[in-house]
Design a protein around this motif. Structure first.
Motif, mmCIF file in Angstrom:
data_model
loop_
_atom_site.group_PDB
_atom_site.id
_atom_site.type_symbol
_atom_site.label_atom_id
_atom_site.label_comp_id
_atom_site.label_asym_id
_atom_site.label_seq_id
_atom_site.Cartn_x
_atom_site.Cartn_y
_atom_site.Cartn_z
ATOM 1 N N UNK B 113 -3.880 7.984 -22.545
ATOM 2 C CA UNK B 113 -5.271 8.102 -22.997
ATOM 3 C C UNK B 113 -6.021 6.815 -22.738
ATOM 4 N N UNK B 114 -5.316 5.691 -22.838
ATOM 5 C CA UNK B 114 -5.973 4.414 -22.569
ATOM 6 C C UNK B 114 -6.449 4.373 -21.115
ATOM 7 N N UNK B 115 -5.680 4.988 -20.242
ATOM 8 C CA UNK B 115 -6.005 4.937 -18.820
ATOM 9 C C UNK B 115 -6.947 6.049 -18.376
ATOM 10 N N UNK B 116 -7.310 6.923 -19.312
ATOM 11 C CA UNK B 116 -8.253 7.993 -18.975
ATOM 12 C C UNK B 116 -9.627 7.403 -18.692
ATOM 13 N N UNK B 117 -10.163 7.597 -17.480
ATOM 14 C CA UNK B 117 -11.470 7.023 -17.188
ATOM 15 C C UNK B 117 -12.552 7.641 -18.087
ATOM 16 N N UNK B 118 -13.474 6.813 -18.548
ATOM 17 C CA UNK B 118 -14.552 7.320 -19.391
ATOM 18 C C UNK B 118 -15.373 8.356 -18.638
ATOM 19 N N UNK B 119 -15.441 8.201 -17.308
ATOM 20 C CA UNK B 119 -16.203 9.142 -16.492
ATOM 21 C C UNK B 119 -15.675 10.564 -16.639
ATOM 22 N N UNK B 120 -14.405 10.687 -16.997
ATOM 23 C CA UNK B 120 -13.797 12.014 -17.074
ATOM 24 C C UNK B 120 -14.102 12.714 -18.388
ATOM 25 N N UNK B 121 -14.632 11.991 -19.366
ATOM 26 C CA UNK B 121 -14.860 12.631 -20.659
ATOM 27 C C UNK B 121 -16.313 12.576 -21.101
ATOM 28 N N UNK B 122 -17.143 11.835 -20.361
ATOM 29 C CA UNK B 122 -18.486 11.581 -20.876
ATOM 30 C C UNK B 122 -19.387 12.823 -20.819
#
Lengths: 315, 274
Positions: B113-122
């Motif tokens: 989850x730390x490595x999940x790009x913010x772009x993928x959830x915004x």
């Protein structure tokens, strides 16, 4: 795993009369332990995993906010059009290049500074404090300061230096957009690498270094044969964490180049497509591609590093 | 090689080190100096190194409503830090001292989850908050930051908890301390520096965050980084006010980082390096 089982959960002090009793207590214990973990896990699932799955859903949808009623399942249309429109591939290239250049340069500078600051000299603590500052400074502020007070053609210090040396003035963000972004990122991430490598150097066995010196190994040989192999783990951690952070880079792009001149990273492309172009479906596809790219980069780096993370933390 | 030769070489390396460090630090120094110049001097083609400091730049930054943005940044950073620390303490405790089953799986969950790009959830977050009218709400931003920082906080806290000698916990258990008591009275006081370090890292990330702040806030909840970003559209001369604003914005984290230098590496490496 190298976990030596001290069995912290073993219930020695529980007066368990029968085996079933003991099992029941153990199960209760297990659920209580899970209960400790659950709030954090549920919180993360709600705010990261579910949104990510939703992003995948969006990416398979035809959905532009300008035409809110024209919303339908689109299969892989968003992905194919991303590839054919010629936006996606340059953006992947930009993201990978910016990340690779910045990480490698920050690593080299970080190593240089770590070696220099590992020596004992007067004012070392102050030098270290000054050195970590670029990493602490707000990235948006750092990009702005570089843009106006360093890169600017009129008032920028770099061009003042060039003029003083009778060199031609450079319009950084238009003539060398990629280099402009890489310079700022390298500047910000050098302290990050330095801190990690410095921790590695301090954990080095000084006795071995002295022995090497006694044996007549020169500085360069000592460095390549002893120090570098010792630093390997630290270099890997630095590269992994640095890459994963810089792959998402947005701030310096938005402030320095606005994605022009081959610097449109995936994060910036997504921002443009979603919040200016209002094309949710297409933007979501870019988001998914970002994740895939991150996974590829991270698995390459993570494979070796994960062992380190785990080794550092088994009881 | 004789010793005077060696010490001369040492002095030379020290000199080179200082020069490099100062070159590296120069943009920060220059920002600081420009913030105290009158605009005409800051935006001049030829740099001025010696001048009579004025607070005009700071005045102008405040006139642009910077206090409000700082207030929002503080709310977001503090609230999100409280959220992530409160959730991380029991989780880290379960992953170090209590040992749930499949610790490795849980740990990789947090790291991924730390490595999940913010772009993928915004995008979904934006859509949901928009639908329920929670866009431009500082506490909503804080909750998202809490999730963003939680994995780091868990990993970091765990690395501190692993250092608590098990005998101490065992002794507490023999004395009949319940789990809550064990955490609050025995374990927490021992890892207080760790909690502080984790909180600090979490604060730093939230305070500096730009991408989510830009997208999830617009006016009432706008934080400092997007406010600074808006300088890009500026016209005329504004280097003094920009430098002053950037200095104010960067100062809390710079000071926090200077104070907590020792814990910084541990936080950045998620506890992997001590």
């Amino acid at each position: 795993m190298t976990t030596t089982t001290t069995k912290p959960t073993e219930l020695e002090d529980v007066p368990a009369a029968t085996a079933t009793d003991k099992r029941r207590v153990q199960r209760k214990e297990l659920w209580r332990n899970r209960g400790l973990l659950l709030p954090a896990v549920i919180f993360l699932i709600l705010l990261t995993q579910i949104p990510f799955l939703t992003t995948i859903g969006f990416s398979l949808t035809k959905w532009n906010l300008l035409y809110p009623n024209d919303r339908a399942f689109a299969g892989f249309d968003n992905y194919t059009s991303a590839l054919t429109s010629g936006d996606l591939w340059p953006s992947i290239v930009a993201t990978v290049l910016i990340t690779a250049f910045s990480v490698v340069l920050a690593l080299l500078f970080g190593l240089l500074f770590a070696m220099l600051l590992d020596r004992k000299f007067r004012g070392r603590a102050l030098a270290r404090t000054l050195m970590i500052t670029p990493f602490l400074i707000m990235p948006a502020a750092a990009a702005l300061i570089w843009k106006y007070s360093m890169f600017d053609t009129n008032i920028g210090m770099l061009n003042w230096l060039f003029r003083t040396l009778h060199l031609p003035v450079v319009s950084w963000s238009t003539e060398h957009p990629m280099m402009t972004v890489v310079i700022v990122l390298t500047w910000q991430f050098t302290p990050f690498m330095m801190l990690i490598l410095l921790a590695g150097l301090q954990g080095q066995d000084k006795g071995i270094l002295e022995a090497a010196q006694v044996d007549g190994a020169g500085a360069w040989r000592t460095f390549t044969w002893i120090t570098l192999p010792h630093l390997r783990m630290y270099i890997e951690i630095g590269v992994l964490l640095g890459s994963v952070i810089i792959l998402q880079v947005f701030d310096p792009i938005a402030i320095l180049t606005k994605g022009t001149g081959g610097t449109k990273t995936l994060a910036y492309l997504l921002y443009e497509r979603a919040f200016i172009g209002l094309d949710v479906g297409q933007a979501a596809a870019y988001g998914v591609v970002t994740v895939i790219l991150t996974i590829i980069v991270a698995t390459i780096a993570l494979k070796s590093v994960f062992k380190v993370f785990m080794a550092g933390g088994s009881r | 090689m004789n010793s005077s030769n060696r010490s001369a070489r040492g002095a030379l390396v020290t000199l080179a080190t200082w020069i490099l460090v100062l070159v590296f630090f120069f943009p920060v120094l220059w920002m600081f100096l420009n913030g105290f110049k009158p605009e005409s001097l800051a935006s001049s083609v030829n740099p001025t190194f010696f001048f009579k400091p004025v607070t005009e730049g700071y005045q102008l930054a405040m006139d642009r409503g910077m206090a409000g943005y700082l207030q929002n940044s503080l709310t977001a950073a503090v609230t999100s830090t409280i959220i992530s620390v409160l959730l991380a303490i029991p989780a880290a405790y379960a992953l170090s001292i209590r040992r749930v089953k499949n610790v490795e799986n849980s740990l990789s969950f947090f790291i991924s989850t730390r490595f999940m790009p913010l772009a993928a959830i915004v995008l979904p977050l934006f859509m949901i908050f928009k639908t329920v009218g929670l866009l431009d709400n500082i506490y909503v931003l804080a909750v998202v930051y809490g999730a963003m920082n939680l994995p780091v906080t868990v990993w970091m806290m765990r690395s501190f908890l692993l250092e608590v000698p098990f005998e101490i916990i065992e002794a507490a258990r023999v004395d009949g301390a319940g789990m809550f008591r064990e955490i609050v009275r025995i374990v927490l006081p021992l890892v207080l520096p760790g909690v502080a370090a984790a909180a600090l890292i979490s604060f730093i990330f939230a305070w500096n965050e730009y991408f989510l702040a830009l997208l999830l806030t617009s006016s009432a909840a706008r934080t400092t980084p997007p406010f600074l970003g808006s300088f890009v559209d500026g016209r005329g001369q504004f280097l003094a006010v920009l430098s002053a604003a950037a200095t104010i914005a960067a100062l809390p984290v710079i000071i926090a980082g200077w104070v907590a230098q020792k814990q910084l590496v541990r936080g950045l490496s998620m506890g992997a390096i001590k």
